[in-house]
Design an enzyme around this catalytic site. Structure first.
Site, PDB file in Angstrom:
ATOM      1  N   LYS A 100      -4.594 -19.213 -14.447  1.00 38.38           N
ATOM      2  CA  LYS A 100      -4.909 -17.936 -15.092  1.00 38.38           C
ATOM      3  C   LYS A 100      -6.409 -17.676 -15.113  1.00 38.38           C
ATOM      4  O   LYS A 100      -6.851 -16.691 -15.715  1.00 38.38           O
ATOM      5  CB  LYS A 100      -4.369 -17.939 -16.530  1.00 38.38           C
ATOM      6  CG  LYS A 100      -2.874 -18.209 -16.645  1.00 38.38           C
ATOM      7  CD  LYS A 100      -2.469 -18.327 -18.115  1.00 38.38           C
ATOM      8  CE  LYS A 100      -1.003 -18.702 -18.256  1.00 38.38           C
ATOM      9  NZ  LYS A 100      -0.626 -18.871 -19.681  1.00 38.38           N
ATOM     10  N   ARG A 152      -9.092 -36.372 -13.293  1.00 42.34           N
ATOM     11  CA  ARG A 152      -9.365 -36.390 -11.854  1.00 42.34           C
ATOM     12  C   ARG A 152      -9.619 -34.955 -11.417  1.00 42.34           C
ATOM     13  O   ARG A 152      -8.864 -34.043 -11.767  1.00 42.34           O
ATOM     14  CB  ARG A 152      -8.203 -36.976 -11.053  1.00 42.34           C
ATOM     15  CG  ARG A 152      -8.362 -36.751  -9.545  1.00 42.34           C
ATOM     16  CD  ARG A 152      -7.430 -37.597  -8.742  1.00 42.34           C
ATOM     17  NE  ARG A 152      -7.828 -38.996  -8.791  1.00 42.34           N
ATOM     18  CZ  ARG A 152      -7.279 -39.953  -8.035  1.00 42.34           C
ATOM     19  NH1 ARG A 152      -6.312 -39.655  -7.175  1.00 42.34           N
ATOM     20  NH2 ARG A 152      -7.671 -41.192  -8.146  1.00 42.34           N
ATOM     21  N   ARG A 199      -0.955 -43.696  -7.901  1.00 38.39           N
ATOM     22  CA  ARG A 199      -1.345 -44.944  -8.533  1.00 38.39           C
ATOM     23  C   ARG A 199      -2.213 -44.745  -9.770  1.00 38.39           C
ATOM     24  O   ARG A 199      -1.936 -45.304 -10.840  1.00 38.39           O
ATOM     25  CB  ARG A 199      -2.095 -45.842  -7.527  1.00 38.39           C
ATOM     26  CG  ARG A 199      -1.179 -46.656  -6.615  1.00 38.39           C
ATOM     27  CD  ARG A 199      -1.832 -46.894  -5.272  1.00 38.39           C
ATOM     28  NE  ARG A 199      -2.025 -45.638  -4.572  1.00 38.39           N
ATOM     29  CZ  ARG A 199      -1.055 -45.016  -3.881  1.00 38.39           C
ATOM     30  NH1 ARG A 199       0.129 -45.553  -3.801  1.00 38.39           N
ATOM     31  NH2 ARG A 199      -1.296 -43.873  -3.285  1.00 38.39           N
ATOM     32  N   THR A 200      -3.273 -43.956  -9.644  1.00 40.95           N
ATOM     33  CA  THR A 200      -4.209 -43.853 -10.763  1.00 40.95           C
ATOM     34  C   THR A 200      -3.558 -43.203 -11.976  1.00 40.95           C
ATOM     35  O   THR A 200      -3.656 -43.704 -13.103  1.00 40.95           O
ATOM     36  CB  THR A 200      -5.460 -43.061 -10.342  1.00 40.95           C
ATOM     37  OG1 THR A 200      -6.067 -43.712  -9.223  1.00 40.95           O
ATOM     38  CG2 THR A 200      -6.464 -43.004 -11.479  1.00 40.95           C
ATOM     39  N   HIS A 205     -15.280 -43.419  -8.382  1.00 37.69           N
ATOM     40  CA  HIS A 205     -13.952 -43.762  -8.909  1.00 37.69           C
ATOM     41  C   HIS A 205     -14.104 -45.081  -9.678  1.00 37.69           C
ATOM     42  O   HIS A 205     -13.642 -46.131  -9.241  1.00 37.69           O
ATOM     43  CB  HIS A 205     -12.962 -43.924  -7.754  1.00 37.69           C
ATOM     44  CG  HIS A 205     -11.518 -43.887  -8.161  1.00 37.69           C
ATOM     45  ND1 HIS A 205     -11.099 -44.028  -9.462  1.00 37.69           N
ATOM     46  CD2 HIS A 205     -10.382 -43.732  -7.429  1.00 37.69           C
ATOM     47  CE1 HIS A 205      -9.782 -43.968  -9.511  1.00 37.69           C
ATOM     48  NE2 HIS A 205      -9.327 -43.785  -8.294  1.00 37.69           N
TER      49      HIS A 205
END
Length: 306
Positions: A82, A103, A53-54, A131
């Site tokens: 890496k 995120r 969703r986000t 959030h």
């Protein structure tokens, strides 16, 4: 608001949040007016943790504003495999884009990113911490469907310890008038002290029994017990089914109560609730896109033709 970051809800004043919600409503009312508002702008979505969703909400928001998107949805497809540090990733990407939505699984990841970025940074979720853009989605949902952000009794149920969505929502919604909170959780998943410390003691109560308070609620905000936040899987298995909302339990609820959930769900919200007129969690996802459209415009300081 140019060059501002959104890392936690406190980064915006209530006046600025209200301004953003007003802009979001204008976009809802006349989306074509804003279809080129971010033409020539580029958003980077750096998702070091899974999201549906986000991430898609941010990307849809930018595309609908006429901008473009680059980024990754899996850290395994980035140079972190890496050994590249978060700081170096952000330093590099911020040279390419106008705005970054990030995120990260670790609390404070978005704040670190903002320290090294040449572009404004939006916290799209950092571990079990905050959030803030989900909070904007939640506020727009409540305001649009209830008419006001004042005078509500809000029940938050489930994983309140690790639930970053409820941490951000409580801290922001508490600034509106006559808001009462009922925190519903087992002892192991209670709301963190740092969230409660920001509240007046008279503005909330705590309980482990959803049924006992159902009839008092104007808004019920259900949450998922999040397996990814637990180091002890035995504890997760013991707690994951602690609450389960179905139509039978809703018989005691007000006719106009809103049932909200940030999604995804995992057993705490029965599918038979979806057909209930009070269930608004899928509407919530669409409001989230409009809220992020308004946020992107405000952070990029694009000209808004009134």
């Amino acid at each position: 608001m140019k060059s501002r970051n959104l890392i936690q809800p406190e980064d915006f004043s209530i006046e600025e949040i209200n301004q953003l919600l007003e802009l979001a409503q204008k976009i809802i009312d006349n989306p074509s007016k804003y279809s080129l508002a971010c033409e020539g702008k580029l958003l980077a979505t750096l998702f070091f943790e899974p999201s549906t969703r986000t991430r898609l909400s941010f990307e849809s928001a930018m595309f609908r504003l006429g901008g473009k998107v680059v980024g990754f949805s899996d850290s395994n497809s980035s140079s972190t495999t890496k050994g590249e540090s978060l700081e170096d990733t952000v330093r590099t990407v911020s040279n390419y884009v106008d705005l970054i939505a990030i995120r990260h699984p670790k609390e404070g990841g978005a704040s670190i990113a903002s320290d090294y970025s040449e572009a404004p940074v939006i916290n799209a979720g950092d571990g079990g911490n905050q959030h803030p853009t989900q909070t904007l989605a939640d506020l727009l949902t409540i305001k649009s469907l209830k008419g006001s952000l004042d005078n509500h009794t809000v029940g938050l149920c489930g994983d309140l310890k690790y639930g970053r969505t409820v941490h951000s929502l409580v801290k922001t919604l508490s600034k509106y008038k006559n808001i009462k909170f009922i925190f519903i959780s087992p002892d192991e998943l209670k709301m963190p002290e740092y969230v409660k410390d920001a509240l007046d003691d008279s503005s909330y109560i705590e309980t482990d029994n959803l049924e006992n308070v159902m009839g008092d609620l104007d808004i019920l905000y259900m949450t998922r017990v999040q397996s990814e936040r637990f180091s002890d899987m035995d504890e997760y298995e013991r707690l994951k089914g602690c609450y389960h909302l179905n139509k039978e339990k809703l018989k005691a609820a007000k006719d106009d109560m809103l049932i909200m959930h940030p999604l995804p769900r995992n057993g705490e919200l029965d599918a038979d609730v979806d057909s209930d007129k009070r269930a608004v969690y899928f509407k919530q996802t669409k409001f989230g896109m409009y809220a992020r459209m308004a946020l992107i415009m405000m952070l990029l300081d694009d000209e808004i033709n009134e």
